[in-house]
Design an enzyme around this catalytic site. Structure first.
Site, PDB file in Angstrom:
ATOM      1  CG  ASN A  67      31.054   9.984 -61.135  1.00 30.69           C
ATOM      2  OD1 ASN A  67      30.696  10.581 -62.144  1.00 30.69           O
ATOM      3  ND2 ASN A  67      32.210  10.223 -60.528  1.00 30.69           N
ATOM      4  CD1 TRP A  68      27.266   5.976 -65.235  1.00 32.18           C
ATOM      5  CD2 TRP A  68      26.248   6.704 -67.097  1.00 32.18           C
ATOM      6  NE1 TRP A  68      26.255   5.088 -65.533  1.00 32.18           N
ATOM      7  CE2 TRP A  68      25.612   5.516 -66.674  1.00 32.18           C
ATOM      8  CE3 TRP A  68      25.785   7.349 -68.241  1.00 32.18           C
ATOM      9  CZ2 TRP A  68      24.532   4.957 -67.364  1.00 32.18           C
ATOM     10  CZ3 TRP A  68      24.711   6.791 -68.923  1.00 32.18           C
ATOM     11  CH2 TRP A  68      24.092   5.598 -68.495  1.00 32.18           C
ATOM     12  CE  LYS A  69      34.932   8.304 -62.014  1.00 30.11           C
ATOM     13  NZ  LYS A  69      36.252   8.037 -61.504  1.00 30.11           N
ATOM     14  CG  HIS A 118      34.820  13.207 -58.602  1.00 31.46           C
ATOM     15  ND1 HIS A 118      36.045  12.900 -59.133  1.00 31.46           N
ATOM     16  CD2 HIS A 118      34.228  12.030 -58.306  1.00 31.46           C
ATOM     17  CE1 HIS A 118      36.178  11.579 -59.169  1.00 31.46           C
ATOM     18  NE2 HIS A 118      35.090  11.030 -58.674  1.00 31.46           N
ATOM     19  CD  GLU A 155      37.821  11.334 -61.885  1.00 33.35           C
ATOM     20  OE1 GLU A 155      36.772  11.577 -62.503  1.00 33.35           O
ATOM     21  OE2 GLU A 155      38.122  10.191 -61.471  1.00 33.35           O
ATOM     22  CD  GLU A 169      34.346   9.141 -54.854  1.00 37.55           C
ATOM     23  OE1 GLU A 169      33.778   8.167 -55.339  1.00 37.55           O
ATOM     24  OE2 GLU A 169      34.654  10.149 -55.518  1.00 37.55           O
ATOM     25  N   GLY A 193      39.403   4.203 -59.279  1.00 33.20           N
ATOM     26  CA  GLY A 193      39.791   3.620 -60.568  1.00 33.20           C
ATOM     27  C   GLY A 193      41.047   2.776 -60.521  1.00 33.20           C
ATOM     28  CB  SER A 221      38.256   0.353 -56.571  1.00 35.01           C
ATOM     29  OG  SER A 221      39.199   1.065 -57.337  1.00 35.01           O
ATOM     30  N   GLY A 268      31.979   4.471 -59.659  1.00 33.92           N
ATOM     31  CA  GLY A 268      32.390   4.980 -60.970  1.00 33.92           C
ATOM     32  C   GLY A 268      32.273   3.894 -62.028  1.00 33.92           C
ATOM     33  N   GLY A 269      33.387   3.221 -62.289  1.00 33.44           N
ATOM     34  CA  GLY A 269      33.470   2.236 -63.375  1.00 33.44           C
ATOM     35  C   GLY A 269      32.332   1.229 -63.385  1.00 33.44           C
TER      36      GLY A 269
HETATM   37  P1  PGA Z   1      35.609   4.124 -59.362  1.00 35.32           P
HETATM   38  O1  PGA Z   1      35.275   5.680 -59.280  1.00 35.32           O
HETATM   39  O2  PGA Z   1      34.449   3.378 -58.743  1.00 35.32           O
HETATM   40  O3  PGA Z   1      35.759   3.846 -60.819  1.00 35.32           O
HETATM   41  O4  PGA Z   1      36.868   3.904 -58.582  1.00 35.32           O
HETATM   42  C1  PGA Z   1      34.611   6.239 -58.156  1.00 35.32           C
HETATM   43  C2  PGA Z   1      34.455   7.726 -58.342  1.00 35.32           C
HETATM   44  O5  PGA Z   1      35.364   8.366 -58.886  1.00 35.32           O
HETATM   45  O6  PGA Z   1      33.430   8.291 -57.936  1.00 35.32           O
END
Ligand code: PGA
Length: 272
Positions: free
Chosen positions: A8-10, A93, A95, A164, A170, A209, A230-231
């Protein structure tokens, strides 16, 4: 069951970021290929991501509108994502839920929109730190999942759930193995209760994470069908390490299944 390794590149990625995608696609091409690999990118990159990945990766969007088309300036429908070449879309998600006030009901409609357009939905749920501390994570996640599923369950074909925990996204913090196992088992029971055998086929991913260093400890847990990253999905070096770890765990699982001794049928036994 093979794993789904999803990125997930956000809101990251201009054209130059596509070089990382090329490197991931090249790796996926040479890897054993027993798992599914998906990268969800900003809508602006989808068509180019599809072009440069050469069919070795699935490409997804990160959100979609409820409606197929209409006067909704700035929104992008599931049909448009599909038209751009996407195979999947993340919905709900945390966010999106937090910054855009998306409710479970809206998430369920978005998951339905994805199914209607022929996209696999990755439906995200997870507890807050407050809920974890209050000891209600299990019930909260189950309630959130049930309310985030489309009423027409047939639209969920090929979809996945991503558990999640919000406090793990993050932050570099991850839940312990027992907590992940407990939640995943509980969600599996819920899916089976709601959907019967079809519920068994829905992969339940863990997200929050994940790094190449710790992904193995998560993938070996029962009912973990993959990861949403994500990251660590932004750099090919990290994400390829995660793909590699998933291949290793999957191949070990296959070998274990194959090494279970098959009983010799009575008629073929030789009498001493
Ligand atoms: P993260 O994000 O791996 O950077 O914690 C995961 C996500 O939000 O899908």
């Amino acid at each position: 069951m093979s794993f789904l390794v999803a990125g997930n590149w956000k809101m990251h990625g201009l054209s130059d970021q596509l070089g990382e995608l090329v490197a991931i696609a090249q790796y996926a091409r040479t890897a054993a290929g027993t798992n599914d690999v998906l990268i969800c990118v900003p809508a602006t990159l989808i068509a180019r991501a599809v072009a440069v990945s050469g069919g070795y990766l699935a490409i997804g969007g990160e959100d979609c509108a409820v409606e197929a088309a209409g006067a909704f300036t700035g929104d992008i429908s599931a049909e448009m994502l599909k038209d751009a070449g996407a195979d999947a879309v993340i919905v709900g998600h945390s966010e999106r839920r937090r910054h855009h006030h998306e409710t479970d009901a809206v998430v369920a409609e978005k998951a339905a929109a994805a199914g209607r357009a022929g996209l696999a939905a990755i439906i995200c749920i997870g507890e807050t730190q407050v809920q974890r501390d209050a000891g209600t994570a299990l019930q909260d996640c189950a309630a959130q999942l049930e309310a985030s599923l489309p009423a027409d369950r047939r639209l969920l074909a090929g979809s996945a759930i991503a558990y999640e925990p919000l406090w793990a996204i993050g932050t570099g913090r991850t839940p312990n193995a027992q907590d992940v196992t407990e939640i995943h088992r509980h969600l599996r029971q819920l899916l089976t209760r709601l959907m019967g055998k079809d519920g068994d086929r829905i992969r339940i991913l863990y997200g929050g994470s994940i790094t190449p260093a710790d992904v193995r400890t998560i993938l070996i847990l029962p009912e973990v069908g993959g990861v949403l990253v994500g990251g660590a999905s932004l750099r090919a070096q990290d994400f390829n390490g995660i793909i590699r770890a998933a291949e290793t765990v999957n191949l070990a699982n296959v070998e274990t299944e194959m090494s279970v001794p098959t009983p010799v049928p009575a008629h073929s036994r030789t009498t001493p």
